[in-house]
Write a protein that holds these residues in place. Sequence first.
Motif, PDB file in Angstrom:
ATOM      1  N   GLN A   5       0.827  -1.074   0.560  1.00  0.00           N
ATOM      2  CA  GLN A   5      -0.112   0.048  -0.234  1.00  0.00           C
ATOM      3  C   GLN A   5       1.061   0.479  -0.140  1.00  0.00           C
ATOM      4  O   GLN A   5       1.954   1.306   0.657  1.00  0.00           O
ATOM      5  CB  GLN A   5      -1.478  -0.113   1.384  1.00  0.00           C
ATOM      6  CG  GLN A   5      -2.622  -0.861   1.007  1.00  0.00           C
ATOM      7  CD  GLN A   5      -2.710  -0.257   2.493  1.00  0.00           C
ATOM      8  OE1 GLN A   5      -2.514  -0.450   3.551  1.00  0.00           O
ATOM      9  NE2 GLN A   5      -4.288   0.404   2.573  1.00  0.00           N
ATOM     10  N   LYS A   7       0.334   5.881   0.922  1.00  0.00           N
ATOM     11  CA  LYS A   7      -0.377   6.145   1.118  1.00  0.00           C
ATOM     12  C   LYS A   7      -0.112   8.068   0.970  1.00  0.00           C
ATOM     13  O   LYS A   7       1.287   8.161   1.025  1.00  0.00           O
ATOM     14  CB  LYS A   7      -1.053   6.603   2.392  1.00  0.00           C
ATOM     15  CG  LYS A   7      -2.048   5.107   3.119  1.00  0.00           C
ATOM     16  CD  LYS A   7      -1.666   5.098   4.614  1.00  0.00           C
ATOM     17  CE  LYS A   7      -2.293   3.797   4.716  1.00  0.00           C
ATOM     18  NZ  LYS A   7      -3.042   3.308   5.863  1.00  0.00           N
ATOM     19  N   LYS A   8      -0.580   8.117   0.418  1.00  0.00           N
ATOM     20  CA  LYS A   8      -0.399   9.701  -0.314  1.00  0.00           C
ATOM     21  C   LYS A   8       0.987   9.866  -0.725  1.00  0.00           C
ATOM     22  O   LYS A   8       1.823  11.607  -0.528  1.00  0.00           O
ATOM     23  CB  LYS A   8      -0.968  11.119   0.599  1.00  0.00           C
ATOM     24  CG  LYS A   8      -2.514  11.023   1.145  1.00  0.00           C
ATOM     25  CD  LYS A   8      -2.769  12.343   1.719  1.00  0.00           C
ATOM     26  CE  LYS A   8      -4.048  12.659   2.443  1.00  0.00           C
ATOM     27  NZ  LYS A   8      -4.546  12.232   0.528  1.00  0.00           N
ATOM     28  N   ASP A  23      -2.442   7.342  -3.676  1.00  0.00           N
ATOM     29  CA  ASP A  23      -2.743   5.786  -2.881  1.00  0.00           C
ATOM     30  C   ASP A  23      -2.872   4.384  -4.279  1.00  0.00           C
ATOM     31  O   ASP A  23      -3.567   4.551  -5.232  1.00  0.00           O
ATOM     32  CB  ASP A  23      -4.200   6.611  -2.407  1.00  0.00           C
ATOM     33  CG  ASP A  23      -4.381   7.496  -1.564  1.00  0.00           C
ATOM     34  OD1 ASP A  23      -2.812   7.418  -0.880  1.00  0.00           O
ATOM     35  OD2 ASP A  23      -5.027   8.295  -0.982  1.00  0.00           O
TER      36      ASP A  23
END
Lengths: 239, 315
Positions: A5, A7-8, A23
């Motif tokens: 993953q 995130k930003k 993302d």
Amino acid sequence: MSILQTKKLTIKFGGLTAVNEVDFSLESGHIVGIIGPNGAGKTTFINLIAGLHTPTSGSVFLDGEDITAMKPHKRARIGIGRTFQLIHPLENLSLVENVMNGFLFAQDFSVPKARKAAVLLCEELGLSRLERPTSQMNILEIKKMELAKALAVNPKILFLDEMMAGLNSDESLEMISLVQKVTRSKNLAVGVVEHVMGVIKQLTHSVVVLDGGEVIAQGKYEDVVKNERVQSAYLGGGA
Amino acid sequence: MKKTLNRTFLIIGVLLLAAPLFMGPYAQSVARSVLMYLMLAISWNMLVSSGQLSFGIAGFFGLGGYASTLAIVYLGMPPILSLVFAFILVGAAAWLLGLVALRLRGMYFAISTLALAEIFRVIIHNWHGFTGGPNGKLLPKLIFDGASVPTYLLMAVLAAGTIAFSMWFRRSKFHFAVTSIRDNEIAAMSTGINIYKTLLMVFAVTSAVQGLVGASFANMYGFVTPESSFNMNYTLLPLAMTLLGGLYTTWGPVLGAVLLGIVGEYLKLYIPYGHLIVYGIIIVLVILFMPNGIVGLSGKLLNGFEARKKGEVQL
Ligand SMILES: Nc1ncnc2c1ncn2[C@@H]1O[C@H](COP(=O)(O)OP(=O)(O)OP(=O)(O)O)[C@@H](O)[C@H]1O
Ligand SMILES: [Mg+2]
């Protein structure tokens, strides 16, 4: 459950924001296409995940663990494999020795054990005459070797940056089925960057479109290509 | 073919150990100096296999000489133990300095090693009370009381150990790591190679070998001075020997040291310092016409020969 993953995830080179608040996630057994026009930030995004750049902001998680500050060689050891858009054969090592590296260093095999494992992997990918120097290999063989080098780290996730570039259509088909085969047999989470839409359509389960470092669309290939922003940014822009 | 080659070299090794039986004291002293240069060349060649060019051999050589001499003079350490001490001390110093220097690459790393060597010399030159300043220090006695045969045998054993270490190195994981680092650092790290740690280990160990050689030298001649112990020859000659014999191999520096060591010795007799001119000319010629040295050249010939035997096409 996604295994990787971001995130930003953001990186700026001076005034240029090459990757902007992305993302993204990958699942085991799935192949995600990462597409976008030249300079969209695809390679930079892979480099961020591989640890070659430090992000300006945002984070990367593998298996839920924050690896944003982890060094590239450690990321290889915990299962991040990648190939390079600009191929990097190690020209003072033979074919099989190139492939041994991942077993030796990411998986801590002994030299004889790594050689055996590398030979097996090469055979699995259809590579032969393994003692050759890389200067005597053709482009398809080089690309297969680059795939083998990435697989030798025993990756959980695998990024392929323009694997098909320079291959003719038969060779592309062969690579596509190889990538599908190893994705299934090793249950990999795969991200592929490709410019040829036919490859993306055949190979991927879903697609993420980058433009100017931002995700402008994602979803199934059929839906994404109909998206207006995608058409104007990417398909309209020359493809 | 490789096996026969290795066996040949093993025989040469045995002959080397038996050599004092056939050689007079002068020949033994020439042989000792060849063995010393051989160790310097082999160790330098191990680091350069990672693409990092060190001009600091003389620095670690001199540091080792002083470490051993001062340990004997001040602590009364037995000579053999002082060699071990020099090996460890120089290795530790190189490790610490490498922490900084190995963040640099290419020309910047090369120049920083040159600067380090000069800094060692300047400090030792100026630390009168401890090091004897420009006058250096005398050892109370030579190693083995100056007896030629045991001194030669000690050098032969150390050289054999260095050769064996290099042979192991070139089959171990280190071979893969340093070669990959030399070829492409990005590709190397993406296969899990810890570049910084690899370079640190190789830099520390090869510098330690150079310190050990410097310590042996000091114990053979019984003194150290800043000018003689940090002489630039200890950097330049191993470099020339390696280039002549062949980079990235164990036997290249061995061959280069034997050839240039003996040739240099003869030249010294006829034209003082003439050997340096000859070394310079050899370096230039080798770089221009024989970039892989003698071992590379013979390797090419052998490969060509074997390929033809197997009926393969030669390009
Ligand atoms: N190290 C860097 N320093 C400065 N700018 C960079 C750096 N790396 C990439 N860029 C810039 O970031 C932007 C994105 O580049 P990137 O290589 O990621 O694009 P890409 O989507 O892979 O393009 P392509 O399809 O041509 O491979 C480009 O404008 C590029 O010039
Ligand atoms: Mg790219």
